[in-house]
Write an enzyme that holds these catalytic residues in place. Structure first.
Site: not given
Ligand code: SF4
Length: 335
Positions: A92, A105, A112
């Site tokens: 995203e 961003c 992760c």
């Protein structure tokens, strides 16, 4: 499969052109055609001799930039886009319009591996690292949505320093004068504290800004919230940051998410101030947003800020945006 030409920095493209028997100087025009003019056909790049295009076509691919699968808009104007990259790898990116600027961003990885317990991305685990082209696709989608972008932060999904090779390439491609020419000084890369890459960045020619996620000043607490503390303890991270600031004559940003009743006590503020007091820095305080929804400010947020300011630490309270669409810090989970 042929490599995607969008993944190459200009220097890599120059080497490739030389290998194909062409002049490396054509790399500038290729960059302009691919990254600025949005060329879609490698066999007919605008501004390049036919011969060069004929040499490039069998060696490289010019895949269309992936488009977002979904776009959500928050009440405060924040936009979140979900990509589903090859191999069903979600990622995203977020467009954050502020009063006088627009920030994008970007994600560096799908999921992760760092496993921070407060983070929705961490709960996904790592699917895979993103390619430079996939990072650029997010930039292009944000630019299209926003019309103009003033700064970029690598604070989306993933730990950028665990995909540094590709993040670094994306930074070089995006900042190339024949590409989007986006200033490196307007890009911030945020890490939970991967020391070898902080050290590498210290001596690198890149001009990006560094942000470090402190999480908690107390080491035991930090280890509970951010398991990376066990590999890269905060004290050693801060030593690397001190060198970074001294050698580069730069300022670092520390990110500190305030978890009510966990790391927002007066003793936490005092310890944090002691740890970062001699580092040229700014501490960004971020009220915690649980993965399920908006968290919001507790009375301790302002008090904590005041305690840091009184201890001589430059502090900024970040107004969290996009919490209603799970686009705020720590909420990205491709739901
Ligand atoms: S906070 Fe950052 S480093 Fe930690 S799990 Fe989430 S994305 Fe990874």
């Amino acid at each position: 499969m042929k490599p995607d030409i969008r993944n190459l920095t200009r220097t890599e493209l120059e080497t490739a052109l030389t290998g194909l028997g062409e002049k490396p100087s054509h790399a500038a025009a290729v960059f302009l055609a691919v990254h600025r003019k949005g060329a879609a056909d490698l066999a007919a790049l605008p501004g390049l001799p036919e011969r060069v295009c004929r040499a490039l076509s069998p060696a490289f691919l010019l895949a269309p930039l992936p488009l977002p699968e979904r776009l959500q808009t928050s009440r405060d104007g924040t936009k979140k886009m979900l990509f589903r990259f090859e191999g069903n790898a979600p990622a995203e990116c977020v467009v954050l319009p502020a009063k006088d600027r627009v920030i994008a961003c970007l994600s560096s990885q799908s999921g992760c591996a760092c496993g921070c317990t407060f983070c929705a991305t961490g709960a996904l685990g790592l699917k895979r690292s993103l390619t430079p082209a996939e990072i650029i696709a997010q930039f292009e989608a944000c630019l299209k949505e926003a019309g103009t972008l003033n700064s970029l932060v690598f604070m989306g999904m993933g730990e950028p320093f665990l995909n540094w090779e590709n993040v670094q390439k994306a930074v070089r491609i995006l900042s190339d004068s024949r590409g989007r020419h986006f200033p490196q000084a307007k890009m911030t890369v945020s890490t939970v504290g991967i020391i070898p890459v902080i050290e590498e960045l210290t001596y690198s020619d890149l001009r990006v800004r560094l942000a470090v996620s402190v999480v908690a000043a107390d080491e035991e607490q930090r280890a509970r919230l951010a398991p990376m503390e066990k590999t890269y303890p905060l004290k050693r991270v801060l030593a690397a940051v001190r060198d970074y600031c001294r050698i580069r004559k730069a300022l670092v940003m520390f990110e500190y998410i305030l978890f009510p009743g966990v790391n927002d006590r007066p003793s936490d503020a005092a310890l944090l101030a002691r740890l970062v007091g001699d580092i040229p820095c700014r501490v960004n305080l971020i009220p915690y947003n649980p993965p399920g929804g908006p968290g919001g400010e507790t009375p301790r947020v302002k008090e904590f800020q005041l305690e840091l300011i009184n201890a001589g630490v430059r502090t900024y309270l970040r107004v969290e945006r996009g919490a209603d669409i799970a686009a705020a810090c720590g909420q990205l989970a491709s739901q």
